[in-house]
Design a protein around this motif. Structure first.
Motif: not given
Length: 75
Positions: A29-30, A32-33, A36-37
């Motif tokens: 999850c980290e 992927q975030n 995206n950033k």
């Protein structure tokens, strides 16, 4: 007594697998975030670069023409 140890060992394995899986999920999850950033930041930089190129390439004559067309005294 060995059955108790085997049951405790199995419980410990299940417990360890649960937290191992949880940590992997949080890590994914980290990642992927962060991806995206990074993509958002890169898109913003590309847009900013295009805007700056357009403004930089606009000469004084073009600005005068744009202002004259937009804000004439006749209006």
């Amino acid at each position: 007594m060995t059955k108790v140890y085997i049951i405790l060992l199995m419980c410990a394995l299940v417990y360890g697998a649960f937290f191992y899986g949880k940590n992997i999920g949080v890590s994914k999850c980290e990642i992927q975030n962060l991806q995206n950033k990074i993509n958002t930041t890169e898109q913003n930089r590309i847009n900013e670069r295009n805007i700056n190129d357009t403004v930089f390439k606009t000469g004084v004559a073009d600005i005068r023409r744009i202002l004259r067309d937009k804000y004439s005294i006749a209006e």
